[in-house]
Design an enzyme around this catalytic site. Structure first.
Site, mmCIF file in Angstrom:
data_model
loop_
_atom_site.group_PDB
_atom_site.id
_atom_site.type_symbol
_atom_site.label_atom_id
_atom_site.label_comp_id
_atom_site.label_asym_id
_atom_site.label_seq_id
_atom_site.Cartn_x
_atom_site.Cartn_y
_atom_site.Cartn_z
ATOM 1 N N ASP A 234 -29.512 19.322 -28.360
ATOM 2 C CA ASP A 234 -29.732 20.651 -28.903
ATOM 3 C C ASP A 234 -31.360 19.803 -29.233
ATOM 4 O O ASP A 234 -31.829 19.354 -29.450
ATOM 5 C CB ASP A 234 -29.056 20.500 -30.535
ATOM 6 N N GLU A 299 -29.464 22.068 -23.738
ATOM 7 C CA GLU A 299 -30.643 22.958 -24.620
ATOM 8 C C GLU A 299 -31.939 22.934 -25.073
ATOM 9 O O GLU A 299 -32.628 22.408 -25.320
ATOM 10 C CB GLU A 299 -30.100 23.228 -25.751
#
Length: 588
Positions: A234, A299
């Site tokens: 993330d 991401e």
């Protein structure tokens, strides 16, 4: 001259067989693809999927109880938003213990049971890993704030600057948090500011300290030993900052917003890639030992050039993410998008992607408005058709298979709450999500008419459309087939997936608000008649219908997948053999 015909026959036979062999030699068999290269991924937000104990909050046992449903969807893998111990300032994206489970969600034993049950159903399970920061309640941060030597440099600490006019102590530089306001908070215990690129409860880790890299790598190994099949990294491009802490220049946003500054010193630092490449090596080494492929997804909201470096380094020698997240469909598939813009969006990713890598197509996530709310309910089935027939992996979000919508009135903690409401299973109390009438977020009021049970019972539904698409994804043509796409005028987007020796599949989308009849004759090697393989629920076609390639009529926002037996290499060889037999028969 009795020898003449046999001689001609032999010569013709040799020539035709040679032609057949040459034709066969020209076609290279496709490489075997690893599981992730054609997989269907499904994101679960644990807090909202299924409550097993009646407290109104989703949990791990609830996910385990729904594993039959997940297997029935035809998905290959699921990734969980963070289930780790957290004070929930950002609902799990502020981790206080990377080695244990948030008590509301269950226990470590529950996680082990979930992993085992997923594997028993043939589903891979991946974890959302947050490398950039930890909670300010993590023991590392507490020790660091108290000046304990071992942890002193686990985070980014700096003295403040004295304001020459007011004498007030100010942050070390002008950096801004993603969520607005200064990216620095003063801590009385240490008498310094600490960096947090997100909320002040999410303190940035210091990856220039080798001990931090070692700790986080050890944590990945812990979960690999527990049996997880990979990680989604993330906010990966925030991991490193400018070592000199220089002020960032003005950006293009309004004062007080994140884009007020151009983030050249807090994002996309080249040192990030080396850490990702190292973690890829860790996963590859572990996978070889366990005889399975462990994958990494990243991401990063970054430029296309910086994003592509997550695949591999500039020389192609060091490998990184198996799949960086591709948000182009979220950005560019709008309610008013036309076929030309859609094709450009798809080309944008494929034209930049390094050779021999896998594209990912993301339709939704916990950070984005749901498809039905973002582009309109009339587009949901169309988006699913596109998502599942493009080359590469499809990544969707829980509830999209029934067309769930955002519920703005559910916003309680965060502006992303509307797209995180509980899963709508049926029309019973709390939509079958919980036995408790009070759930952590309010349910969307349409749950009595938009739920899994009703769509299971309907003759046609978005849920059934989703399942037919995931089943078709296993067809060799969609796994290995070459991708060719074009626009047919401004409104219709079409692409073919072709594989030697297999039927060709052609996906057609009408982006217009009214019907369109198009000629697909520019797709060569297709017969005049095609068969409808999949039609979305509101289409004028149904599976099994035959259509004329020169007159394919689609309703507004319609999509179909057509099947054709192609006059490709295998048919060419067959024609040669037929010609050979005819010649032999004629000569004798």
């Amino acid at each position: 001259m009795k020898f003449y015909r046999p001689l001609v026959t032999v010569s013709l036979t040799v020539a035709l067989l040679s032609a057949c062999a040459l034709q066969a030699a020209e076609v290279r068999e496709p490489d075997e693809k690893d599981w992730y290269q054609h997989a269907t991924f499904y994101q679960i937000y644990p807090r909202s999927f299924q409550d097993s104990n009646g407290d109104g909050i989703g949990d791990l046992k609830g996910i385990t109880a729904r594993m039959e449903y997940l297997a029935g969807l035809g998905i290959d893998a699921t990734w969980l938003s963070p289930p780790f111990v957290s004070p929930l300032a950002d609902f799990g994206y502020d981790v206080a213990d990377f080695y244990d489970i948030q008590p509301e969600y269950g226990t470590l034993a529950d996680m082990e049971e979930l992993i085992a049950e997923a594997h028993r159903h043939g589903i891979k399970l991946m974890l959302d890993f947050i490398p950039n920061h930890s909670s300010d309640e993590h023991d590392w941060f507490v020790q660091s704030a108290n000046g304990v030597a071992k942890y002193r440099d686990y985070y980014i600490w700096r003295p403040g600057r004295q304001n020459s006019q007011t004498g007030a102590l100010e942050p070390p530089n002008n950096w801004i948090s993603v969520f607005g306001g200064p990216a620095w908070t003063y801590d009385e215990r240490r008498g310094e500011f600490y960096l947090h690129q997100f909320t002040k409860k999410q303190a940035d880790l210091n990856y220039r300290n080798p001990a931090v890299v070692e700790e986080m790598t050890k944590m990945l190994s812990f979960w690999l030993e527990k049996g997880v099949d990979g990680f989604r990294l993330d906010a990966i491009n925030h991991m490193f900052e400018d070592a000199q802490l220089r002020d960032e220049p003005p950006g293009w946003g309004a004062p007080g917003t994140y884009d007020e500054l151009d983030h050249i010193y807090t994002k996309d630092n080249p040192d990030t890639y080396n850490v990702v490449y190292g973690w890829r090596q860790l996963c590859d080494d572990f996978g070889r030992r366990m005889n399975k492929t462990i994958i990494i997804m990243t991401e990063a909201y970054a430029s296309i050039e910086n994003t592509m470096l997550y695949y591999e380094d500039a020389t192609g020698t060091r490998q990184g993410a198996h799949m960086p997240f591709n948000f182009q469909l979220i950005y560019d598939f709008r309610h008013d998008q036309n076929a030309i813009g859609l094709k450009q969006s798809i080309d944008f990713w494929l034209n930049h992607m390094p050779a021999r890598h896998t594209a990912s197509w993301v339709a939704g996530s916990h950070d984005h408005s749901r498809v039905g709310s973002r582009v309109g309910l009339e587009h949901v089935d169309q988006v699913l058709t596109l998502l599942h027939t493009l080359p590469g992996t499809s990544i969707t979000y829980y509830g999209e298979e029934i067309g769930m919508l955002d519920f703005k009135d559910a916003q309680l903690y965060d502006n992303r709450d509307p797209n995180r409401t509980p899963m709508q299973w049926d029309n019973s109390i709390s939509a079958g999500f919980s036995t408790n009438r009070t759930t952590w977020l309010r349910l969307h009021p349409d749950y009595p008419t938009r739920n899994v049970a009703m769509q299971e019972a309907a003759e046609k539904s978005t849920l059934k459309h989703f399942r037919t698409l995931t089943a078709l994804r296993r067809h060799p043509t969609l796994v290995h087939g070459e991708f060719k796409h074009r626009t047919v005028g401004r409104d219709v987007y079409a692409f073919s997936r072709e594989l030697h020796g297999e039927d060709t599949l052609v996906t057609v989308l009408n982006m217009a608000t009214s019907s369109r009849t198009v000629d697909l004759g520019d797709f060569i090697n297709l017969p005049d008649r095609l068969t409808v393989e999949i039609a979305q629920p509101m289409s004028n076609y149904k599976a099994g219908d035959e259509v004329d390639i020169h007159q394919v009529t689609l309703l507004q926002h319609d999509s179909v997948v057509l099947r054709a037996v192609v006059s490709g290499a295998s048919v060419v060889r067959l024609s040669l053999i037929v010609a050979l037999l005819a010649a032999v028969k004629h000569l004798f």
